[in-house]
Design a protein around this motif. Structure first.
Motif, PDB file in Angstrom:
ATOM      1  N   PHE A   1       0.810  -1.216   0.000  1.00 28.29           N
ATOM      2  CA  PHE A   1       0.000   0.000   0.000  1.00 28.29           C
ATOM      3  C   PHE A   1       0.843   1.266   0.000  1.00 28.29           C
ATOM      4  O   PHE A   1       0.363   2.329  -0.365  1.00 28.29           O
ATOM      5  CB  PHE A   1      -0.985   0.001   1.165  1.00 28.29           C
ATOM      6  CG  PHE A   1      -2.205  -0.804   0.866  1.00 28.29           C
ATOM      7  CD1 PHE A   1      -3.193  -0.309   0.044  1.00 28.29           C
ATOM      8  CD2 PHE A   1      -2.342  -2.081   1.386  1.00 28.29           C
ATOM      9  CE1 PHE A   1      -4.313  -1.058  -0.259  1.00 28.29           C
ATOM     10  CE2 PHE A   1      -3.465  -2.831   1.093  1.00 28.29           C
ATOM     11  CZ  PHE A   1      -4.449  -2.323   0.274  1.00 28.29           C
ATOM     12  N   ILE A   2       2.099   1.168   0.401  1.00 27.38           N
ATOM     13  CA  ILE A   2       2.980   2.331   0.377  1.00 27.38           C
ATOM     14  C   ILE A   2       3.492   2.594  -1.031  1.00 27.38           C
ATOM     15  O   ILE A   2       3.778   3.728  -1.393  1.00 27.38           O
ATOM     16  CB  ILE A   2       4.138   2.142   1.377  1.00 27.38           C
ATOM     17  CG1 ILE A   2       3.611   2.345   2.785  1.00 27.38           C
ATOM     18  CG2 ILE A   2       5.265   3.096   1.107  1.00 27.38           C
ATOM     19  CD1 ILE A   2       4.631   2.123   3.856  1.00 27.38           C
ATOM     20  N   LEU A   3       3.589   1.553  -1.857  1.00 29.90           N
ATOM     21  CA  LEU A   3       4.054   1.747  -3.229  1.00 29.90           C
ATOM     22  C   LEU A   3       3.152   2.746  -3.943  1.00 29.90           C
ATOM     23  O   LEU A   3       1.938   2.645  -3.885  1.00 29.90           O
ATOM     24  CB  LEU A   3       4.058   0.419  -3.982  1.00 29.90           C
ATOM     25  CG  LEU A   3       5.085  -0.599  -3.533  1.00 29.90           C
ATOM     26  CD1 LEU A   3       4.853  -1.922  -4.245  1.00 29.90           C
ATOM     27  CD2 LEU A   3       6.489  -0.106  -3.782  1.00 29.90           C
TER      28      LEU A   3
ATOM     29  N   ILE B   1      -3.038   1.197  -9.749  1.00 26.71           N
ATOM     30  CA  ILE B   1      -3.253   0.041 -10.613  1.00 26.71           C
ATOM     31  C   ILE B   1      -4.379  -0.842 -10.091  1.00 26.71           C
ATOM     32  O   ILE B   1      -5.249  -1.274 -10.838  1.00 26.71           O
ATOM     33  CB  ILE B   1      -1.948  -0.773 -10.755  1.00 26.71           C
ATOM     34  CG1 ILE B   1      -0.921   0.041 -11.529  1.00 26.71           C
ATOM     35  CG2 ILE B   1      -2.213  -2.102 -11.449  1.00 26.71           C
ATOM     36  CD1 ILE B   1       0.457  -0.564 -11.520  1.00 26.71           C
ATOM     37  N   VAL B   2      -4.385  -1.109  -8.808  1.00 31.01           N
ATOM     38  CA  VAL B   2      -5.353  -2.051  -8.242  1.00 31.01           C
ATOM     39  C   VAL B   2      -6.735  -1.434  -8.085  1.00 31.01           C
ATOM     40  O   VAL B   2      -7.748  -2.072  -8.379  1.00 31.01           O
ATOM     41  CB  VAL B   2      -4.846  -2.591  -6.893  1.00 31.01           C
ATOM     42  CG1 VAL B   2      -5.905  -3.426  -6.212  1.00 31.01           C
ATOM     43  CG2 VAL B   2      -3.599  -3.419  -7.103  1.00 31.01           C
ATOM     44  N   PHE B   3      -6.794  -0.206  -7.641  1.00 25.25           N
ATOM     45  CA  PHE B   3      -8.082   0.398  -7.320  1.00 25.25           C
ATOM     46  C   PHE B   3      -8.592   1.371  -8.378  1.00 25.25           C
ATOM     47  O   PHE B   3      -9.445   2.198  -8.099  1.00 25.25           O
ATOM     48  CB  PHE B   3      -8.010   1.117  -5.970  1.00 25.25           C
ATOM     49  CG  PHE B   3      -7.738   0.186  -4.839  1.00 25.25           C
ATOM     50  CD1 PHE B   3      -8.638  -0.799  -4.514  1.00 25.25           C
ATOM     51  CD2 PHE B   3      -6.566   0.287  -4.105  1.00 25.25           C
ATOM     52  CE1 PHE B   3      -8.388  -1.671  -3.472  1.00 25.25           C
ATOM     53  CE2 PHE B   3      -6.303  -0.575  -3.063  1.00 25.25           C
ATOM     54  CZ  PHE B   3      -7.215  -1.559  -2.754  1.00 25.25           C
TER      55      PHE B   3
END
Length: 128
Positions: free
Chosen positions: A96-98, A104-106
């Motif tokens: 989640f820090i990346l 990309i995911v959300f």
């Protein structure tokens, strides 16, 4: 007891890094936002690390000198689980820090589905 010295070194190193970054901010302004982001990530990991390991270490030291049943109960019930919890949570926090991971995911894809009409002739049934 074997974790007290490494914990002390890690804590001292983290505090030294944060003080160094803050000192550099005061004297230089180059690329400050990137350094601040790295510093907050370091602090986040360090805080989770200390939350997981300090209670176990302190309780182990107390148990060595007192041998109380309360200390044993606390250690077996709660403190042995904390480092394992840390190992499970840190990869999730790292993802989640990346910066690009959340994008990309959300990301919300706007996919619209439109109905297609087929222009086939309807067969007519003749009755005699």
């Amino acid at each position: 007891m074997h974790t007290a010295l490494p914990l002390s070194i890690i804590t001292l190193g983290n505090v030294t890094l944060v003080v160094r970054v803050l000192w550099q901010k005061r004297h230089r302004q180059d690329d400050w936002q990137r350094k601040w982001k790295l510093t907050t990530h370091l602090l986040l990991f360090a805080i989770f690390f200390m939350i997981a390991w300090y209670p176990l270490t302190i309780n182990s030291i107390v148990y060595m000198y007192t041998s109380s049943s309360v200390s044993t109960s606390l250690q077996v019930t709660y403190f042995f689980f904390l480092p394992t919890l840390l190992e499970m949570i840190l990869p999730i926090i790292s993802l989640f820090i990346l910066p690009d991971f959340k994008k990309i995911v959300f990301r919300c894809r706007k996919i619209t589905v439109t109905p297609n009409t087929l222009n086939h002739p309807i067969p007519v049934v003749k009755s005699h």
